[in-house]
Design a protein around this motif. Structure first.
Motif, PDB file in Angstrom:
ATOM      1  N   ASP A 132       3.251   1.449  10.573  1.00 15.93           N
ATOM      2  CA  ASP A 132       1.987   0.567  10.646  1.00 15.93           C
ATOM      3  C   ASP A 132       2.192  -0.795  10.021  1.00 15.93           C
ATOM      4  O   ASP A 132       1.881  -1.814  10.351  1.00 15.93           O
ATOM      5  N   LEU A 140       6.343   9.247   4.818  1.00 12.04           N
ATOM      6  CA  LEU A 140       6.053   7.837   4.658  1.00 12.04           C
ATOM      7  C   LEU A 140       6.085   7.070   6.163  1.00 12.04           C
ATOM      8  O   LEU A 140       5.491   6.029   6.119  1.00 12.04           O
ATOM      9  N   LYS A 159       0.748  -1.423   0.029  1.00  6.02           N
ATOM     10  CA  LYS A 159      -0.027  -0.039   0.030  1.00  6.02           C
ATOM     11  C   LYS A 159       0.770   1.471   0.110  1.00  6.02           C
ATOM     12  O   LYS A 159       0.279   2.374   0.332  1.00  6.02           O
ATOM     13  N   VAL A 160       2.256   1.391  -0.368  1.00  2.72           N
ATOM     14  CA  VAL A 160       3.051   2.340  -0.686  1.00  2.72           C
ATOM     15  C   VAL A 160       3.482   2.295  -1.994  1.00  2.72           C
ATOM     16  O   VAL A 160       4.021   1.251  -2.279  1.00  2.72           O
ATOM     17  N   ILE A 174      -1.982  -3.401   9.013  1.00  6.24           N
ATOM     18  CA  ILE A 174      -2.303  -3.234   7.570  1.00  6.24           C
ATOM     19  C   ILE A 174      -2.931  -4.541   7.177  1.00  6.24           C
ATOM     20  O   ILE A 174      -3.025  -5.722   7.647  1.00  6.24           O
ATOM     21  N   SER A 181       4.785   7.151   9.210  1.00  3.17           N
ATOM     22  CA  SER A 181       3.595   6.537  10.269  1.00  3.17           C
ATOM     23  C   SER A 181       3.218   5.390   9.038  1.00  3.17           C
ATOM     24  O   SER A 181       2.605   4.219   9.746  1.00  3.17           O
ATOM     25  N   LYS A 182       3.144   5.363   7.784  1.00  5.93           N
ATOM     26  CA  LYS A 182       2.645   4.159   6.965  1.00  5.93           C
ATOM     27  C   LYS A 182       3.720   2.930   7.220  1.00  5.93           C
ATOM     28  O   LYS A 182       3.081   1.971   7.387  1.00  5.93           O
TER      29      LYS A 182
END
Length: 192
Positions: free
Chosen positions: A176, A170, A111-112, A182, A172-173
């Motif tokens: 996670d 990016l 998801k990045v 996720i 914090s992503k």
């Protein structure tokens, strides 16, 4: 067998992988499992570190990208027919051409997606699954996929190519992902 993919933050993703010999245990089975894992997670390439093996092995199938391009898009990648191939003990001989940006993602960093600049061509020395030696030059999208997977066997991730500000955005992503917060539709292993 579909294997779990290690998530961002797992230490194996930062190791420089080791060359292997034809006697590597269960190599044919491992390669078959890597293909199955890659296709099962809708990837176009996967490297052994992504399945928790610090060895210089990756597989790619850039044919699926090339064959899914619109006719006018194919002109953007002249000479790139795509390849479906196993790369063992790969080492870069040289890169060339102009650097160009392309939106990349990674199964270990779900998801990045970000634009990454990479060389237009790459020449690799490697052996295939039969340990037949090759020195070949790849171009276009195929070169990009190879360079992305090659980075994995050198302990580098695509986000390492981003500017520091973009990486901070990016953060914090990525945290996670490391914490397993996720959802993906393939098996993952998260750092402890």
């Amino acid at each position: 067998m579909i294997l779990p993919i290690v998530a961002y933050g797992h230490p194996v993703l930062r190791k420089v992988a080791e060359d292997i010999t034809p006697e590597y245990p269960n190599l044919k089975e491992l390669i078959a499992n890597m293909w199955e894992t890659m296709y099962g997670s809708n990837g176009v390439g996967i490297a052994a570190p992504q399945i928790n093996k610090a060895i210089r092995l990756f597989v790619i199938d850039s044919e699926q990208i090339i064959h899914n391009l619109e006719e006018d898009e194919k002109n953007d990648y002249p000479g790139d027919e795509g390849v479906k191939e196993v790369f063992i003990n790969a080492h870069i001989v040289e890169t060339g051409g102009k650097e160009w940006a392309y939106n990349e993602g990674c199964l270990s960093i779900p998801k990045v997606r970000e634009d990454v600049n990479r060389a237009e061509t790459v020449t690799l020395s490697y052996v295939d699954e039969n340990f037949t030696p090759h020195v070949r030059t790849f171009t276009g999208v195929t070169a990009r996929v190879i360079l992305h997977e090659y980075d994995h066997i050198d302990g580098v991730l695509f986000i390492d190519h981003l500017k520091p500000l973009k990486r901070r955005m990016l953060k914090s992503k990525l945290e996670d992902i490391t914490k397993g917060k996720i959802r993906v539709d393939y098996k993952m292993t998260f750092p402890k």
